[in-house]
Scaffold this motif. Structure first.
Motif, PDB file in Angstrom:
ATOM      1  N   LEU A  14       0.802  -1.222   0.000  1.00  0.00           N
ATOM      2  CA  LEU A  14       0.000   0.000   0.000  1.00  0.00           C
ATOM      3  C   LEU A  14       0.837   1.275   0.000  1.00  0.00           C
ATOM      4  O   LEU A  14       0.276   2.374  -0.058  1.00  0.00           O
ATOM      5  CB  LEU A  14      -0.949   0.011   1.198  1.00  0.00           C
ATOM      6  N   SER A  15       2.154   1.140   0.034  1.00  0.00           N
ATOM      7  CA  SER A  15       2.997   2.337  -0.046  1.00  0.00           C
ATOM      8  C   SER A  15       3.306   2.732  -1.484  1.00  0.00           C
ATOM      9  O   SER A  15       3.833   3.819  -1.729  1.00  0.00           O
ATOM     10  CB  SER A  15       4.319   2.112   0.702  1.00  0.00           C
ATOM     11  N   HIS A  16       2.973   1.876  -2.445  1.00  0.00           N
ATOM     12  CA  HIS A  16       3.267   2.182  -3.848  1.00  0.00           C
ATOM     13  C   HIS A  16       2.441   3.372  -4.330  1.00  0.00           C
ATOM     14  O   HIS A  16       1.260   3.496  -3.971  1.00  0.00           O
ATOM     15  CB  HIS A  16       2.986   0.969  -4.727  1.00  0.00           C
ATOM     16  N   PRO A  17       3.007   4.223  -5.158  1.00  0.00           N
ATOM     17  CA  PRO A  17       2.302   5.431  -5.611  1.00  0.00           C
ATOM     18  C   PRO A  17       1.000   5.151  -6.360  1.00  0.00           C
ATOM     19  O   PRO A  17       0.049   5.919  -6.258  1.00  0.00           O
ATOM     20  CB  PRO A  17       3.326   6.102  -6.541  1.00  0.00           C
ATOM     21  N   ASP A  18       0.947   4.052  -7.127  1.00  0.00           N
ATOM     22  CA  ASP A  18      -0.243   3.774  -7.929  1.00  0.00           C
ATOM     23  C   ASP A  18      -1.171   2.751  -7.282  1.00  0.00           C
ATOM     24  O   ASP A  18      -2.022   2.167  -7.948  1.00  0.00           O
ATOM     25  CB  ASP A  18       0.157   3.290  -9.323  1.00  0.00           C
ATOM     26  N   VAL A  19      -1.014   2.562  -5.966  1.00  0.00           N
ATOM     27  CA  VAL A  19      -1.765   1.499  -5.294  1.00  0.00           C
ATOM     28  C   VAL A  19      -3.273   1.750  -5.342  1.00  0.00           C
ATOM     29  O   VAL A  19      -4.072   0.808  -5.453  1.00  0.00           O
ATOM     30  CB  VAL A  19      -1.287   1.331  -3.840  1.00  0.00           C
ATOM     31  N   LEU A  20      -3.685   3.002  -5.263  1.00  0.00           N
ATOM     32  CA  LEU A  20      -5.114   3.323  -5.231  1.00  0.00           C
ATOM     33  C   LEU A  20      -5.815   2.831  -6.488  1.00  0.00           C
ATOM     34  O   LEU A  20      -6.881   2.198  -6.417  1.00  0.00           O
ATOM     35  CB  LEU A  20      -5.300   4.831  -5.075  1.00  0.00           C
ATOM     36  N   GLN A  21      -5.208   3.081  -7.632  1.00  0.00           N
ATOM     37  CA  GLN A  21      -5.808   2.653  -8.888  1.00  0.00           C
ATOM     38  C   GLN A  21      -5.858   1.124  -8.987  1.00  0.00           C
ATOM     39  O   GLN A  21      -6.832   0.556  -9.491  1.00  0.00           O
ATOM     40  CB  GLN A  21      -5.001   3.219 -10.071  1.00  0.00           C
ATOM     41  N   ILE A  37      -0.911   6.811   6.497  1.00  0.00           N
ATOM     42  CA  ILE A  37      -1.673   8.034   6.211  1.00  0.00           C
ATOM     43  C   ILE A  37      -2.163   8.078   4.764  1.00  0.00           C
ATOM     44  O   ILE A  37      -3.370   8.129   4.505  1.00  0.00           O
ATOM     45  CB  ILE A  37      -0.845   9.294   6.520  1.00  0.00           C
ATOM     46  N   LYS A  38      -1.225   8.076   3.815  1.00  0.00           N
ATOM     47  CA  LYS A  38      -1.621   8.283   2.424  1.00  0.00           C
ATOM     48  C   LYS A  38      -2.569   7.197   1.924  1.00  0.00           C
ATOM     49  O   LYS A  38      -3.563   7.497   1.250  1.00  0.00           O
ATOM     50  CB  LYS A  38      -0.384   8.368   1.536  1.00  0.00           C
ATOM     51  N   ALA A  39      -2.284   5.932   2.263  1.00  0.00           N
ATOM     52  CA  ALA A  39      -3.162   4.848   1.806  1.00  0.00           C
ATOM     53  C   ALA A  39      -4.531   4.947   2.471  1.00  0.00           C
ATOM     54  O   ALA A  39      -5.563   4.755   1.818  1.00  0.00           O
ATOM     55  CB  ALA A  39      -2.523   3.493   2.096  1.00  0.00           C
ATOM     56  N   GLN A  40      -4.555   5.261   3.766  1.00  0.00           N
ATOM     57  CA  GLN A  40      -5.836   5.379   4.469  1.00  0.00           C
ATOM     58  C   GLN A  40      -6.679   6.518   3.911  1.00  0.00           C
ATOM     59  O   GLN A  40      -7.881   6.354   3.672  1.00  0.00           O
ATOM     60  CB  GLN A  40      -5.601   5.591   5.971  1.00  0.00           C
ATOM     61  N   VAL A  41      -6.049   7.643   3.676  1.00  0.00           N
ATOM     62  CA  VAL A  41      -6.771   8.790   3.110  1.00  0.00           C
ATOM     63  C   VAL A  41      -7.237   8.480   1.692  1.00  0.00           C
ATOM     64  O   VAL A  41      -8.397   8.731   1.325  1.00  0.00           O
ATOM     65  CB  VAL A  41      -5.882  10.045   3.124  1.00  0.00           C
ATOM     66  N   GLY A  42      -6.340   7.909   0.894  1.00  0.00           N
ATOM     67  CA  GLY A  42      -6.684   7.618  -0.490  1.00  0.00           C
ATOM     68  C   GLY A  42      -7.815   6.615  -0.621  1.00  0.00           C
ATOM     69  O   GLY A  42      -8.747   6.809  -1.420  1.00  0.00           O
ATOM     70  N   LEU A  43      -7.757   5.546   0.162  1.00  0.00           N
ATOM     71  CA  LEU A  43      -8.803   4.524   0.091  1.00  0.00           C
ATOM     72  C   LEU A  43     -10.122   5.038   0.652  1.00  0.00           C
ATOM     73  O   LEU A  43     -11.195   4.704   0.140  1.00  0.00           O
ATOM     74  CB  LEU A  43      -8.352   3.259   0.813  1.00  0.00           C
ATOM     75  N   VAL A  58       6.343   4.359   6.217  1.00  0.00           N
ATOM     76  CA  VAL A  58       5.331   4.290   7.283  1.00  0.00           C
ATOM     77  C   VAL A  58       4.241   5.328   7.041  1.00  0.00           C
ATOM     78  O   VAL A  58       3.040   5.046   7.150  1.00  0.00           O
ATOM     79  CB  VAL A  58       5.980   4.502   8.671  1.00  0.00           C
ATOM     80  N   ILE A  59       4.640   6.543   6.685  1.00  0.00           N
ATOM     81  CA  ILE A  59       3.676   7.607   6.412  1.00  0.00           C
ATOM     82  C   ILE A  59       2.811   7.262   5.203  1.00  0.00           C
ATOM     83  O   ILE A  59       1.594   7.485   5.210  1.00  0.00           O
ATOM     84  CB  ILE A  59       4.414   8.946   6.193  1.00  0.00           C
ATOM     85  N   ASP A  60       3.427   6.695   4.182  1.00  0.00           N
ATOM     86  CA  ASP A  60       2.674   6.318   2.984  1.00  0.00           C
ATOM     87  C   ASP A  60       1.591   5.290   3.296  1.00  0.00           C
ATOM     88  O   ASP A  60       0.465   5.388   2.798  1.00  0.00           O
ATOM     89  CB  ASP A  60       3.624   5.757   1.920  1.00  0.00           C
ATOM     90  N   VAL A  61       1.937   4.286   4.113  1.00  0.00           N
ATOM     91  CA  VAL A  61       0.972   3.226   4.440  1.00  0.00           C
ATOM     92  C   VAL A  61      -0.063   3.721   5.441  1.00  0.00           C
ATOM     93  O   VAL A  61      -1.273   3.540   5.258  1.00  0.00           O
ATOM     94  CB  VAL A  61       1.693   1.977   4.993  1.00  0.00           C
ATOM     95  N   LEU A  82      15.347   7.308   6.620  1.00  0.00           N
ATOM     96  CA  LEU A  82      14.294   8.244   6.225  1.00  0.00           C
ATOM     97  C   LEU A  82      13.361   7.605   5.211  1.00  0.00           C
ATOM     98  O   LEU A  82      12.145   7.839   5.231  1.00  0.00           O
ATOM     99  CB  LEU A  82      14.923   9.512   5.639  1.00  0.00           C
ATOM    100  N   THR A  83      13.910   6.782   4.335  1.00  0.00           N
ATOM    101  CA  THR A  83      13.082   6.071   3.359  1.00  0.00           C
ATOM    102  C   THR A  83      12.056   5.191   4.054  1.00  0.00           C
ATOM    103  O   THR A  83      10.872   5.163   3.678  1.00  0.00           O
ATOM    104  CB  THR A  83      13.964   5.213   2.435  1.00  0.00           C
ATOM    105  N   GLU A  84      12.480   4.458   5.089  1.00  0.00           N
ATOM    106  CA  GLU A  84      11.560   3.604   5.828  1.00  0.00           C
ATOM    107  C   GLU A  84      10.495   4.425   6.540  1.00  0.00           C
ATOM    108  O   GLU A  84       9.317   4.034   6.601  1.00  0.00           O
ATOM    109  CB  GLU A  84      12.324   2.763   6.849  1.00  0.00           C
TER     110      GLU A  84
END
Length: 270
Positions: A60-67, A111-117, A106-109, A100-102
């Motif tokens: 779920l951290s991948h940029p195109d995961v939502l699509q 926050i971003k995935a939760q908001v996007g989904l 964490v933020i991507d999974v 920092l990458t890791e």
């Protein structure tokens, strides 16, 4: 025939939530990064509860995961009445010592995935007379947690975001809830790379994933704004507001600060 989508469903709380939904005769759409455990969970739940279980192996951290998730779930949207954003993880350690990458991951999974989904599935859920959205936060959302800093911060976001979304959708057919579990007997401590000191403290208060899953689903269907499983966890969420922040941070820091492992401690944690 109703469907429920659950992310982070291969094991732990996500699997327990999926099991509770299957027990209530929901067919399942399960998403997780762990392909092997996801496959085993799907087989187990389908056999035990006689429901259809479809899986998607996805990071779920991948940029195109939502699509990708939306495209996969589209055939079931006419029956999808429950969405559970459970996927999330943390890292234990001082901010400056962790990659920092890791930490961005964490933020991507979390926050971003939760908001996007949430954004993607609200139109799907709106088509039903009653639908449910559950976002998973944590008891760490109620205070600052040094050495679990990014994780706790993402969960504070999740709680605030979900409560705000609940208010915005209060006149809709969608019931929005936040789940804030505390220490639970899952693989979280392993993925977070916690030491034996922190593990030993967490083990004193662990709830089972099954009990958290049951409380989560029951609270969701009762329309609760916040679901905090267990008396101790409710206390931990409530008490910090009555103490100076520096005092609360010192206590949390003492719990989560990585300690130098002795050979005996490393052996007992392995």
């Amino acid at each position: 025939m109703s469907y429920a989508l659950v992310t982070g469903a291969a094991k732990g709380i996500g699997k327990a939530i999926a099991a509770r939904l299957a027990e209530k005769n929901y067919h399942l759409l399960l998403v997780d990064i762990d392909a092997d455990n996801l496959r085993e969970t799907a087989t187990e739940l389908a056999a035990q509860y006689h429901v259809n279980v479809h899986t998607l192996h996805q990071d779920l951290s991948h940029p195109d995961v939502l699509q990708q998730v939306l495209a996969w779930s589209t055939p079931y949207h006419d029956h999808l009445t429950v969405v559970v954003n459970n996927a999330g993880y943390g890292l234990n350690g001082a901010f400056e010592t962790l990659s920092l990458t890791e930490q961005f991951n964490v933020i991507d999974v979390n926050i971003k995935a939760q908001v996007g989904l949430s954004y993607a599935y609200i139109p799907v859920l709106r088509q039903f007379p009653k639908a449910y959205l559950l976002n998973v936060a944590s008891t760490t959302a109620y205070q600052t947690v040094p050495y679990l800093n990014i994780y706790a911060s993402t969960k504070a976001f999740a709680l605030s975001f979900t409560r705000g979304l609940r208010h915005e959708l209060r006149h809709s057919t969608i019931s929005v809830s936040a789940l804030s579990p505390g220490s639970t007997d899952t693989d979280f401590v392993n993925r977070a790379r916690m030491g034996s000191h922190t593990r030993s403290i967490a083990n004193r208060f662990n709830m089972t994933a099954a009990s958290v899953g049951k409380i989560a689903v029951d609270g969701l269907f009762k329309g609760k704004a916040e679901i905090i499983p267990g008396f101790t966890n409710k206390l931990n969420a409530w008490l910090p507001k009555f103490f100076p922040k520096a005092f609360v941070e010192r206590i949390a820091g003492n719990i989560y600060e990585p300690k130098e492992e002795t050979p005996a401690a490393v052996l007992s944690a392995s």
